[in-house]
Design an enzyme around this catalytic site. Structure first.
Site, PDB file in Angstrom:
ATOM      1  N   GLY A  11       9.248  -7.684 -92.209  1.00  0.00           N
ATOM      2  CA  GLY A  11       8.927  -8.568 -93.330  1.00  0.00           C
ATOM      3  C   GLY A  11       9.151  -7.891 -94.673  1.00  0.00           C
ATOM      4  N   ARG A  15       4.530  -9.930-101.730  1.00  0.00           N
ATOM      5  CA  ARG A  15       3.360  -9.793-102.606  1.00  0.00           C
ATOM      6  C   ARG A  15       3.067  -8.341-103.015  1.00  0.00           C
ATOM      7  NH1 ARG A  15      -1.515 -12.373-100.027  1.00  0.00           N
ATOM      8  NH2 ARG A  15      -0.336 -12.500 -98.097  1.00  0.00           N
TER       9      ARG A  15
HETATM   10  C1  UD1 Z   1       0.554 -13.834 -88.074  1.00  0.00           C
HETATM   11  C2  UD1 Z   1       0.210 -14.721 -86.887  1.00  0.00           C
HETATM   12  C3  UD1 Z   1      -1.198 -15.301 -87.126  1.00  0.00           C
HETATM   13  C4  UD1 Z   1      -2.201 -14.191 -87.304  1.00  0.00           C
HETATM   14  C5  UD1 Z   1      -1.759 -13.272 -88.422  1.00  0.00           C
HETATM   15  C6  UD1 Z   1      -2.647 -12.043 -88.458  1.00  0.00           C
HETATM   16  C7  UD1 Z   1       2.297 -15.695 -86.074  1.00  0.00           C
HETATM   17  C8  UD1 Z   1       3.163 -16.876 -86.064  1.00  0.00           C
HETATM   18  N1  UD1 Z   1       1.185 -15.788 -86.779  1.00  0.00           N
HETATM   19  O1  UD1 Z   1       0.664 -14.665 -89.210  1.00  0.00           O
HETATM   20  O2  UD1 Z   1      -1.573 -16.092 -86.012  1.00  0.00           O
HETATM   21  O3  UD1 Z   1      -3.477 -14.728 -87.578  1.00  0.00           O
HETATM   22  O4  UD1 Z   1      -0.412 -12.809 -88.227  1.00  0.00           O
HETATM   23  O5  UD1 Z   1      -2.341 -11.265 -89.575  1.00  0.00           O
HETATM   24  O6  UD1 Z   1       2.600 -14.702 -85.418  1.00  0.00           O
HETATM   25  N2  UD1 Z   1       7.518 -10.015 -89.073  1.00  0.00           N
HETATM   26  C9  UD1 Z   1       8.762  -9.585 -88.732  1.00  0.00           C
HETATM   27  N3  UD1 Z   1       9.773 -10.486 -88.663  1.00  0.00           N
HETATM   28  C10 UD1 Z   1       9.597 -11.806 -88.897  1.00  0.00           C
HETATM   29  C11 UD1 Z   1       8.301 -12.242 -89.259  1.00  0.00           C
HETATM   30  C12 UD1 Z   1       7.283 -11.325 -89.328  1.00  0.00           C
HETATM   31  O7  UD1 Z   1       8.980  -8.387 -88.489  1.00  0.00           O
HETATM   32  O8  UD1 Z   1      10.556 -12.539 -88.797  1.00  0.00           O
HETATM   33  C13 UD1 Z   1       6.438  -9.041 -89.149  1.00  0.00           C
HETATM   34  C14 UD1 Z   1       5.905  -8.862 -90.558  1.00  0.00           C
HETATM   35  O9  UD1 Z   1       6.584  -7.795 -91.202  1.00  0.00           O
HETATM   36  C15 UD1 Z   1       4.443  -8.512 -90.311  1.00  0.00           C
HETATM   37  C16 UD1 Z   1       4.113  -9.249 -89.027  1.00  0.00           C
HETATM   38  O10 UD1 Z   1       5.344  -9.518 -88.394  1.00  0.00           O
HETATM   39  O11 UD1 Z   1       4.254  -7.133 -90.093  1.00  0.00           O
HETATM   40  C17 UD1 Z   1       3.330 -10.559 -89.250  1.00  0.00           C
HETATM   41  O12 UD1 Z   1       4.102 -11.458 -89.981  1.00  0.00           O
HETATM   42  P1  UD1 Z   1       3.483 -12.432 -91.059  1.00  0.00           P
HETATM   43  O13 UD1 Z   1       4.579 -13.266 -91.595  1.00  0.00           O
HETATM   44  O14 UD1 Z   1       2.664 -11.662 -92.005  1.00  0.00           O
HETATM   45  O15 UD1 Z   1       2.548 -13.341 -90.127  1.00  0.00           O
HETATM   46  P2  UD1 Z   1       1.321 -14.222 -90.607  1.00  0.00           P
HETATM   47  O16 UD1 Z   1       1.812 -15.449 -91.250  1.00  0.00           O
HETATM   48  O17 UD1 Z   1       0.351 -13.391 -91.350  1.00  0.00           O
END
Ligand code: UD1
Ligand code: CA
Length: 447
Positions: A11, A15
């Site tokens: 990600g 922010r």
């Molecule tokens: C996610 C969970 C949510 C949980 C929350 C806890 C999902 C769909 N949702 O939401 O249920 O309550 O975390 O914090 O999983 N990332 C990638 N590649 C991507 C997308 C994300 O590597 O394509 C990584 C991000 O860098 C991060 C993590 O996955 O480290 C979580 O991604 P983020 O988009 O923050 O998920 P949330 O919307 O917070």
């Protein structure tokens, strides 16, 4: 059961408002990613895959610096957490065992919690780490049915009733590796965010008759970092824990809230740490040492009974043996100081070794850098270095030798010799008195 660790860190971290990928921002001297890797190490993973995207080169470098055996899988487009986990498939082809998914921006998961998830895997196919949130906000909600986890619903897609659930998803998931990849392959992106949600695998697993359960932990463990404000809160939380741990381990801290530890600081029992001390990465202090106020230490070792500071700076490679004293305004870098040696005031000791029992006078400088190369200064045992000696390296001072104050030592000093390398003193009889009189007379005349 072998475990593979999959750590998501692709990600952007919008922010954070930063050029640096979010997972490389540091707490206690180590990137968030390294904290997550250290948590995961509790399961002694057979393989670790870091999924990187934004700043993948930098993320790879940091991951490898911590663990050279790590595999980095690149997710070029961030299409969701399920898609991110899917990027690890190739690296784990043929792997037999469990996969545990962690987030690179979630630094505080405790080893005991992962052990509890591991244990829960003996009875259930999928194990999710959940927590009871005081303010569930935008977390995914864990929807239970008859003691089983039935599905996870993302906040954006949840009904009002589902939003009322306080049991939330931390994001940490464990299951058999090939089962997980199989479930992920069936995840679609028909949802409010248009993303491939990892959380959807629970519903799919349940439809297939697999079991899913929740292990819970304290909310503070699942704390994620999304902004600078959250980063400094996380730092504060880390420091509070490190101070409490030091006190419990028998370290005296008179003002714990002013002492800052690194992720890997090791302090022995009965060591005293005065106020306003900062530990950078890589410091070990043995038992019964004293670190006095306003000292800064990094990459160094302090042995039993040594006294450091006040106002001392120990840089990487400083190794103090037992009962060494390093006093105020002294900087030591890449130097071995043997037992009982003293460097009490205003000195720079770099690229050097000092033998046991030697005394280094105030203002001594090892001139280690010639503008291009660094050179070594070797000082034997029981040496007396006079105040304000410049030791122009490479240079060796033999055992029990002395240097006269103010000397600029450019040649080796044999054992037992006295080196005096300064202009000879000349006294002009009565000269000072005459000068004083002349000047006072001039002042009286007003000129
Ligand atoms: C996610 C969970 C949510 C949980 C929350 C806890 C999902 C769909 N949702 O939401 O249920 O309550 O975390 O914090 O999983 N990332 C990638 N590649 C991507 C997308 C994300 O590597 O394509 C990584 C991000 O860098 C991060 C993590 O996955 O480290 C979580 O991604 P983020 O988009 O923050 O998920 P949330 O919307 O917070
Ligand atoms: Ca998040």
């Amino acid at each position: 059961m072998a475990t593979a660790l999959i750590i998501l860190g692709a990600g952007m971290g919008t922010r954070m408002n930063s050029d640096l990928p979010k997972v490389l921002h540091e707490i206690a001297g180590a990137p968030l990613l390294v904290h997550a890797m250290k948590s995961g190490a509790a399961l002694a993973p057979a393989k670790t895959i870091v999924v990187a995207g934004h700043g993948a080169d930098l993320v790879e470098k940091a991951a490898r610096a911590h663990d050279p055996d790590v595999t980095v899988a690149v997710q070029t487009e961030q299409l969701g957490t399920a898609h991110a986990v899917g990027q690890a498939r190739e690296a784990l082809a043929g792997f037999e065992g469990d996969a545990l998914v962690l987030y690179g921006d979630t630094p505080f998961i405790r080893p005991q919690t992962l052990a509890a998830m591991h244990a829960a895997r003996l009875t259930d196919d999928i194990v999710v780490l959940g927590f009871d949130a005081a303010q569930p906000g935008r977390y995914g909600r864990l929807i239970m049915k008859d003691d089983q986890l039935d599905r996870i619903v993302e906040f954006k897609d949840a009904t009002d009733k589902e939003r009322g659930v306080t049991l939330c998803n931390s994001g940490v998931i464990a299951g058999d590796c090939s089962v997980l990849f199989d479930l992920i392959a069936n995840v679609g992106n028909d949802n409010a965010a248009g993303e491939y949600y990892l959380t959807d695998i629970i519903g799919i697993a349940r439809e297939r008759g697999l079991s899913a359960t929740v292990v819970t932990c304290d909310e503070s463990e699942t704390l994620g970092v999304n902004s600078r404000a959250e980063l400094c809160n996380a730092e504060a939380l880390f420091q509070a824990r490190a101070r409490a741990a030091a006190l419990a381990d028998g370290v005296t801290l008179s003002a714990p809230e002013t002492v800052f530890f690194a992720h890997d600081t090791v302090i022995g029992r009965d060591t005293v740490i005065e106020p306003n001390v900062v530990f950078g990465a890589g410091v070990t202090v043995e038992t019964g040492a004293t670190i006095r106020a306003f000292s800064h230490l990094e990459g160094c070792h302090v042995s039993r009974g040594a006294i450091v500071g006040p106002y001392a700076r120990l840089r990487p490679g400083a190794e103090l043996a037992e009962n060494v004293k390093v006093g105020n305004f002294v900087e030591v870098k890449n130097a071995q100081v043997a037992e009982g040696a003293k460097i009490n005031h205003l000195s720079y000791i770099g690229d050097a070794s000092i033998g046991a029992g030697s005394n280094i006078g105030a203002g001594t400088i090892t001139c280690n850098y010639d503008g291009v190369f660094k050179h070594k200064t070797t000082i034997g045992a029981d040496v007396f270095i006079g105040s304000n000696t410049m030791l122009v390296a490479p240079v060796t001072v033999g055992d029990a030798a002395m240097t006269g104050s103010g000397s600029v030592v450019t040649k080796d000093v044999p054992a037992g010799d006295l080196a005096v390398a300064r202009a000879k003193q000349e006294n002009k009889a009565g000269f000072a008195l005459r000068l004083f009189e002349k000047r006072k007379a001039r002042k009286a005349k007003g000129s």
